[in-house]
Write a protein that holds these residues in place. Structure first.
Motif, short mmCIF file in Angstrom:
data_model
loop_
_atom_site.label_atom_id
_atom_site.label_comp_id
_atom_site.label_asym_id
_atom_site.label_seq_id
_atom_site.Cartn_x
_atom_site.Cartn_y
_atom_site.Cartn_z
N UNK A 181 -4.48 9.96 -1.95
CA UNK A 181 -3.51 10.95 -1.49
C UNK A 181 -3.41 10.97 0.03
N UNK A 182 -4.51 10.70 0.70
CA UNK A 182 -4.48 10.82 2.17
C UNK A 182 -4.03 9.52 2.84
N UNK A 183 -4.26 8.36 2.22
CA UNK A 183 -3.95 7.11 2.91
C UNK A 183 -2.84 6.30 2.28
N UNK A 184 -2.35 6.73 1.09
CA UNK A 184 -1.36 5.89 0.39
C UNK A 184 -0.11 5.72 1.24
N UNK A 185 0.35 6.79 1.87
CA UNK A 185 1.59 6.68 2.63
C UNK A 185 1.41 5.81 3.87
N UNK A 186 0.28 6.00 4.56
CA UNK A 186 0.06 5.22 5.77
C UNK A 186 -0.11 3.73 5.46
N UNK A 187 -0.78 3.44 4.34
CA UNK A 187 -1.08 2.03 4.05
C UNK A 187 0.06 1.30 3.35
N UNK A 188 0.85 2.02 2.54
CA UNK A 188 1.88 1.33 1.77
C UNK A 188 3.29 1.76 2.14
N UNK A 189 3.47 2.90 2.78
CA UNK A 189 4.80 3.38 3.11
C UNK A 189 5.54 3.94 1.91
N UNK A 190 4.84 4.20 0.80
CA UNK A 190 5.48 4.74 -0.39
C UNK A 190 5.22 6.23 -0.48
#
Lengths: 205, 203
Positions: B153-162
């Motif tokens: 939840x904390x890193x998915x957006x930063x790492x994948x942009x999704x």
């Protein structure tokens, strides 16, 4: 399809035969004509926006396949079968597997890991003008759209027509169901070859 | 979504007793559960297979609404598209090829020993219910686990942009599993052709 079930209560036997599977209905045909553009658009939306909203290739592919299922129920399975070529149905599935496998395996050839999307960055980063982390998002979308949605929609359409045709042994030409299951050997050859190619590629990795 | 920030340790014992009542089950949820339960029982009881299939589709639709209600829209979409839609069509196609015994009875006769076994099983499973955390409980172990849930939840957006963390897990973090699942779907299509003794889907 619901209207053709009313003829039961046959006095003479314990078994009642089913009526033919297709009954032309003005209501169903009109409804399907109206609904289809929206279902197809929604299926494409869910597929293409899988990374930023609920859904993805699996759900979108099922919706896209359901468009063909609705057409078949409204206008008859046999006419839909004649309209939809086997090459398209098999092609959707095999091309989907090929695209998914290619996206997954090419990073290994570039020195990365299986499905390591960022391995594309040194090769394609300048030509596409994307930053390194953006390759993960577009890689995921390529897998969702080109891989999963293709496979699911193709296989669901194929399963539908295979189930509708049913099992008809070649040497046992029984009445009724056998007549609507033509076995076209020539059409199937290139398609089944493509299928074995794709699975062979998967086994190899 | 601020789950990763909470560093409190899980207290499963506190979330015990009566989980549904402690959260407060709304009338909407209660009616949805009743709908799903009634349709599930009716699916088993109806003698006419066509009626069973139609009610089974309604059961799937109820489940899809429940999933959406509990903020699992991805699962809800799948249940609606596959469970209520495509599976119903496939089952209808299948029974169109069968015959049915002519009978006046609307319902199956109830097999009471089978009902007893099912009831016993449901009872045994129901005993474990108090061990579950309440629905949406922020202190439940699955939400306070910083190594798995919190990490995604904390890193998915930063790492994948999704923005959709579910897709990020499916297509990026667990892409290898998804690849296997896609191959399973493809193999199912090929296997159905093999079983039916056909070489083409459409001809």
């Amino acid at each position: 399809m619901s209207s053709d079930r009313s003829a039961d209560g046959d006095a003479e036997g314990t078994i009642t035969r089913q009526r033919p599977i297709y009954t032309e209905s003005q209501v169903i045909m009109t409804t399907v004509k109206v609904v289809i553009p929206f279902v197809l658009t929604y299926g494409l939306f869910i597929t293409f926006h899988g990374t930023s909203s609920p859904g993805g290739g699996f759900q979108g592919g099922a919706l896209i396949a359901s468009v063909v299922l609705m057409i078949a129920f409204a206008f008859g399975i046999e006419s839909t079968r004649a309209w939809l070529s086997n090459t398209l149905v098999v092609g959707l599935g095999t091309v989907g597997v090929a695209i998914f496998a290619a996206i997954a395996l090419i990073p290994m050839a570039l020195g990365g890991d299986f499905l390591e999307y960022t391995a594309y960055y040194p090769v394609l980063g300048d030509t596409l003008g994307l930053k390194e982390y953006e390759f993960v998002k577009y890689g995921m979308e390529a897998v969702e759209i080109g891989g999963i949605a293709f496979i699911v929609s193709g296989v669901l359409m194929g399963l539908f027509f295979a189930l509708a045709a049913g099992f008809t042994p070649a040497d046992l030409d029984v009445t009724g169901a056998a007549s609507d299951a033509p076995t076209d050997e020539a059409v199937g050859d290139d398609a089944s070859n493509a299928a074995t190619d794709a699975t062979g590629e998967v086994d190899a990795e | 979504m601020s789950v990763a920030a909470t560093t409190t340790t899980a207290t499963p014992a506190v979330a015990g007793a009566l989980p549904l009542q402690s959260v407060g089950i709304t009338p909407v949820e209660a009616s949805l559960f009743a709908f799903v339960l009634i349709t599930a029982v009716l699916t088993a009881l109806f003698r006419d297979v066509l009626a069973s299939i139609v009610i089974f589709a309604a059961y799937s639709l109820g489940l899809a609404i429940i999933y959406t209600f509990y903020r699992a829209p991805d699962v809800g979409l799948t249940e609606a598209a596959i469970g209520a839609g495509v599976t119903t069509v496939f089952l209808l196609l299948t029974i169109a090829k069968t015959t049915r015994p002519a009978s006046d009875a609307r319902f199956e006769s109830i097999n009471w020993p089978a009902v007893g076994v099912c009831g016993l099983f449901v009872g045994v499973v129901a005993v474990t219910l108090p061990a579950f955390p309440a629905v949406g409980d922020p202190s439940s172990p699955i939400l306070t686990n910083a190594d798995v849930t919190g990490y995604y939840l904390s890193t998915a957006y930063d790492e994948t942009g999704a923005e959709n963390a579910v897709t990020a897990v499916l297509a990026a973090y667990r892409g290898f599993d998804t690849f296997g699942e896609a191959i399973v779907v493809f193999a199912a299509g090929i296997a159905s052709l093999l079983v039916l003794g056909r070489e083409v889907f459409t001809a």
